[in-house]
Design a protein around this motif. Structure first.
Motif, PDB file in Angstrom:
ATOM      1  N   SER A   1       0.843  -1.196   0.000  1.00 33.24           N
ATOM      2  CA  SER A   1       0.000   0.000   0.000  1.00 33.24           C
ATOM      3  C   SER A   1       0.874   1.240   0.000  1.00 33.24           C
ATOM      4  O   SER A   1       0.955   1.955   0.985  1.00 33.24           O
ATOM      5  CB  SER A   1      -0.913   0.005   1.230  1.00 33.24           C
ATOM      6  N   ARG A   2       1.551   1.484  -1.110  1.00 32.59           N
ATOM      7  CA  ARG A   2       2.446   2.628  -1.187  1.00 32.59           C
ATOM      8  C   ARG A   2       1.654   3.918  -1.252  1.00 32.59           C
ATOM      9  O   ARG A   2       0.765   4.064  -2.093  1.00 32.59           O
ATOM     10  CB  ARG A   2       3.337   2.516  -2.418  1.00 32.59           C
ATOM     11  N   PRO A   3       1.958   4.883  -0.395  1.00 33.62           N
ATOM     12  CA  PRO A   3       1.273   6.177  -0.453  1.00 33.62           C
ATOM     13  C   PRO A   3       1.875   7.032  -1.546  1.00 33.62           C
ATOM     14  O   PRO A   3       2.853   6.672  -2.192  1.00 33.62           O
ATOM     15  CB  PRO A   3       1.581   6.765   0.930  1.00 33.62           C
ATOM     16  N   ASP A   4       1.264   8.206  -1.759  1.00 32.49           N
ATOM     17  CA  ASP A   4       1.871   9.168  -2.665  1.00 32.49           C
ATOM     18  C   ASP A   4       3.259   9.523  -2.158  1.00 32.49           C
ATOM     19  O   ASP A   4       3.523   9.528  -0.950  1.00 32.49           O
ATOM     20  CB  ASP A   4       1.015  10.431  -2.759  1.00 32.49           C
ATOM     21  N   ALA A   5       4.149   9.868  -3.086  1.00 37.46           N
ATOM     22  CA  ALA A   5       5.531  10.159  -2.702  1.00 37.46           C
ATOM     23  C   ALA A   5       5.663  11.458  -1.931  1.00 37.46           C
ATOM     24  O   ALA A   5       6.648  11.657  -1.226  1.00 37.46           O
ATOM     25  CB  ALA A   5       6.418  10.189  -3.939  1.00 37.46           C
ATOM     26  N   ALA A   6       4.691  12.355  -2.059  1.00 38.82           N
ATOM     27  CA  ALA A   6       4.815  13.646  -1.401  1.00 38.82           C
ATOM     28  C   ALA A   6       3.439  14.196  -1.073  1.00 38.82           C
ATOM     29  O   ALA A   6       2.446  13.879  -1.717  1.00 38.82           O
ATOM     30  CB  ALA A   6       5.583  14.629  -2.282  1.00 38.82           C
ATOM     31  N   ALA A   7       3.409  15.043  -0.038  1.00 39.63           N
ATOM     32  CA  ALA A   7       2.214  15.792   0.318  1.00 39.63           C
ATOM     33  C   ALA A   7       2.676  17.142   0.832  1.00 39.63           C
ATOM     34  O   ALA A   7       3.556  17.214   1.685  1.00 39.63           O
ATOM     35  CB  ALA A   7       1.394  15.063   1.381  1.00 39.63           C
ATOM     36  N   GLY A   8       2.100  18.228   0.303  1.00 39.73           N
ATOM     37  CA  GLY A   8       2.573  19.550   0.662  1.00 39.73           C
ATOM     38  C   GLY A   8       3.741  19.958  -0.201  1.00 39.73           C
ATOM     39  O   GLY A   8       4.149  19.239  -1.110  1.00 39.73           O
ATOM     40  N   PRO A   9       4.339  21.110   0.079  1.00 42.22           N
ATOM     41  CA  PRO A   9       5.472  21.585  -0.720  1.00 42.22           C
ATOM     42  C   PRO A   9       6.703  20.713  -0.514  1.00 42.22           C
ATOM     43  O   PRO A   9       6.794  19.985   0.475  1.00 42.22           O
ATOM     44  CB  PRO A   9       5.705  23.002  -0.197  1.00 42.22           C
TER      45      PRO A   9
ATOM     46  N   GLU B   1      -0.160  13.637   6.476  1.00 43.16           N
ATOM     47  CA  GLU B   1      -0.688  14.672   5.583  1.00 43.16           C
ATOM     48  C   GLU B   1      -0.503  16.045   6.215  1.00 43.16           C
ATOM     49  O   GLU B   1      -0.547  16.180   7.451  1.00 43.16           O
ATOM     50  CB  GLU B   1      -2.180  14.441   5.320  1.00 43.16           C
ATOM     51  N   PRO B   2      -0.274  17.076   5.408  1.00 39.40           N
ATOM     52  CA  PRO B   2      -0.207  18.436   5.940  1.00 39.40           C
ATOM     53  C   PRO B   2      -1.463  18.763   6.751  1.00 39.40           C
ATOM     54  O   PRO B   2      -2.579  18.392   6.377  1.00 39.40           O
ATOM     55  CB  PRO B   2      -0.114  19.297   4.675  1.00 39.40           C
ATOM     56  N   GLY B   3      -1.242  19.452   7.862  1.00 35.33           N
ATOM     57  CA  GLY B   3      -2.343  19.810   8.754  1.00 35.33           C
ATOM     58  C   GLY B   3      -2.451  18.910   9.961  1.00 35.33           C
ATOM     59  O   GLY B   3      -3.015  19.316  10.985  1.00 35.33           O
ATOM     60  N   GLU B   4      -1.934  17.678   9.879  1.00 40.11           N
ATOM     61  CA  GLU B   4      -1.975  16.794  11.036  1.00 40.11           C
ATOM     62  C   GLU B   4      -1.011  17.300  12.105  1.00 40.11           C
ATOM     63  O   GLU B   4       0.023  17.891  11.799  1.00 40.11           O
ATOM     64  CB  GLU B   4      -1.617  15.361  10.636  1.00 40.11           C
TER      65      GLU B   4
ATOM     66  N   VAL C   1       3.652  20.331   7.695  1.00 38.02           N
ATOM     67  CA  VAL C   1       3.523  21.162   6.491  1.00 38.02           C
ATOM     68  C   VAL C   1       3.999  20.433   5.244  1.00 38.02           C
ATOM     69  O   VAL C   1       3.659  20.832   4.132  1.00 38.02           O
ATOM     70  CB  VAL C   1       4.280  22.501   6.643  1.00 38.02           C
ATOM     71  N   SER C   2       4.793  19.371   5.408  1.00 40.46           N
ATOM     72  CA  SER C   2       5.319  18.673   4.232  1.00 40.46           C
ATOM     73  C   SER C   2       5.683  17.244   4.593  1.00 40.46           C
ATOM     74  O   SER C   2       6.167  16.973   5.699  1.00 40.46           O
ATOM     75  CB  SER C   2       6.557  19.400   3.696  1.00 40.46           C
ATOM     76  N   ARG C   3       5.439  16.346   3.625  1.00 40.47           N
ATOM     77  CA  ARG C   3       5.904  14.962   3.734  1.00 40.47           C
ATOM     78  C   ARG C   3       6.385  14.537   2.358  1.00 40.47           C
ATOM     79  O   ARG C   3       5.681  14.708   1.370  1.00 40.47           O
ATOM     80  CB  ARG C   3       4.800  14.036   4.225  1.00 40.47           C
ATOM     81  N   GLU C   4       7.595  13.997   2.312  1.00 38.61           N
ATOM     82  CA  GLU C   4       8.165  13.632   1.020  1.00 38.61           C
ATOM     83  C   GLU C   4       9.029  12.383   1.163  1.00 38.61           C
ATOM     84  O   GLU C   4       9.718  12.205   2.177  1.00 38.61           O
ATOM     85  CB  GLU C   4       9.006  14.786   0.463  1.00 38.61           C
TER      86      GLU C   4
ATOM     87  N   ASP D   1      14.959   4.790   0.167  1.00 40.18           N
ATOM     88  CA  ASP D   1      14.559   6.163   0.430  1.00 40.18           C
ATOM     89  C   ASP D   1      14.365   6.427   1.919  1.00 40.18           C
ATOM     90  O   ASP D   1      14.387   5.503   2.744  1.00 40.18           O
ATOM     91  CB  ASP D   1      13.245   6.481  -0.288  1.00 40.18           C
ATOM     92  N   ASN D   2      14.145   7.700   2.233  1.00 40.47           N
ATOM     93  CA  ASN D   2      13.674   8.111   3.550  1.00 40.47           C
ATOM     94  C   ASN D   2      12.353   8.854   3.406  1.00 40.47           C
ATOM     95  O   ASN D   2      12.141   9.593   2.444  1.00 40.47           O
ATOM     96  CB  ASN D   2      14.668   9.042   4.261  1.00 40.47           C
ATOM     97  N   VAL D   3      11.467   8.626   4.345  1.00 35.98           N
ATOM     98  CA  VAL D   3      10.268   9.443   4.489  1.00 35.98           C
ATOM     99  C   VAL D   3      10.641  10.609   5.397  1.00 35.98           C
ATOM    100  O   VAL D   3      11.097  10.405   6.523  1.00 35.98           O
ATOM    101  CB  VAL D   3       9.109   8.651   5.102  1.00 35.98           C
ATOM    102  N   VAL D   4      10.474  11.833   4.908  1.00 34.97           N
ATOM    103  CA  VAL D   4      10.843  13.031   5.649  1.00 34.97           C
ATOM    104  C   VAL D   4       9.589  13.861   5.890  1.00 34.97           C
ATOM    105  O   VAL D   4       8.904  14.255   4.938  1.00 34.97           O
ATOM    106  CB  VAL D   4      11.878  13.874   4.881  1.00 34.97           C
ATOM    107  N   VAL D   5       9.279  14.094   7.149  1.00 37.98           N
ATOM    108  CA  VAL D   5       8.132  14.924   7.525  1.00 37.98           C
ATOM    109  C   VAL D   5       8.652  16.168   8.220  1.00 37.98           C
ATOM    110  O   VAL D   5       9.495  16.084   9.128  1.00 37.98           O
ATOM    111  CB  VAL D   5       7.169  14.154   8.448  1.00 37.98           C
TER     112      VAL D   5
END
Length: 223
Positions: free
Chosen positions: A27-35, A147-150, A167-170, A209-213
């Protein structure tokens, strides 16, 4: 041991992955959310009532010598209620191989104690393993869906909380992580939370990769 931020950040390319792939590949999420993360980390934090500033400050590189006042209460717990994340936080430094040390228990995460504490100027960095062959998914496994806003809450040893808004997740390949920006010690307070992500590379026993929030303070909630 004195290392440069780039060397300390090398752990993000190697030691944040253990074991074998888990449900990530199902269940791969989108690669990015936010800027983009690098843009967020380079820009000044925007006031609550104003849009983000357009000018970007220059990036400086400094040795990763300890700067935290021993009297400062370290963070002891991180919570992301929207993701069901709650984990103890251990102060960590640099291992003998020059990499950032992390708790072996995947249910715990590490705070880079040679950088700012949450709420101080600069970026406070918290990281943890995404999973382990024997232990299963780690505390930060759900980070890939942030997600941004959490909101994120970090509580220190004195029981004082700081609250942050994502504000960002990539998802970023480890060999191109913006390490100088991630470990920056100047500028507005930010919280950077990392774990592994992307495809698992069996030959390296690591994720690519790394998930960066990146999160900024909820107005009025940091010292």
């Amino acid at each position: 041991m004195t290392v440069r931020f780039a060397a300390a950040g090398a752990v993000l390319g190697l030691a944040l992955a253990v074991g074998a792939p888990t449900a990530w590949v199902l269940s791969r999420p989108d690669a990015a959310a936010g800027p983009p993360v690098d843009q967020v980390l380079e820009r000044p934090a925007a006031p609550a009532t104003a849009p983000p500033a357009s000018e970007l400050p220059s990036v400086s590189v400094r040795d990763a010598a300890p700067t935290v006042d021993p009297a400062v209460a370290p963070p002891v717990r991180i919570e992301v209620p929207g993701l069901g994340v709650t984990a103890p936080v251990d102060p960590v430094g640099i291992a003998d191989d020059g990499q950032m040390a992390l708790p072996e228990d995947v249910d715990r995460v590490g705070w880079y104690r040679f950088g700012p504490q949450p709420g101080a100027a600069g970026n406070s960095v918290i990281a943890g393993h995404v999973d382990d062959r024997e232990q299963g998914p780690g505390a930060l496994f759900p980070l890939r869906t942030a997600e941004p806003g959490e909101e994120i809450a970090v509580t220190d040893a004195a029981g004082e909380p700081t609250r942050w808004r994502i504000v960002s997740r990539e998802v970023i390949e480890k060999d191109v992580l913006p390490l100088d920006e991630i470990f920056r010690r100047e500028g507005p307070p930010r919280l950077v939370v990392l774990t592994c992500g992307g495809p698992f590379l069996p030959e390296f026993r690591s994720y690519r990769d790394n998930v960066v929030v990146v999160a900024e303070p909820v107005p009025g909630t940091t010292p």
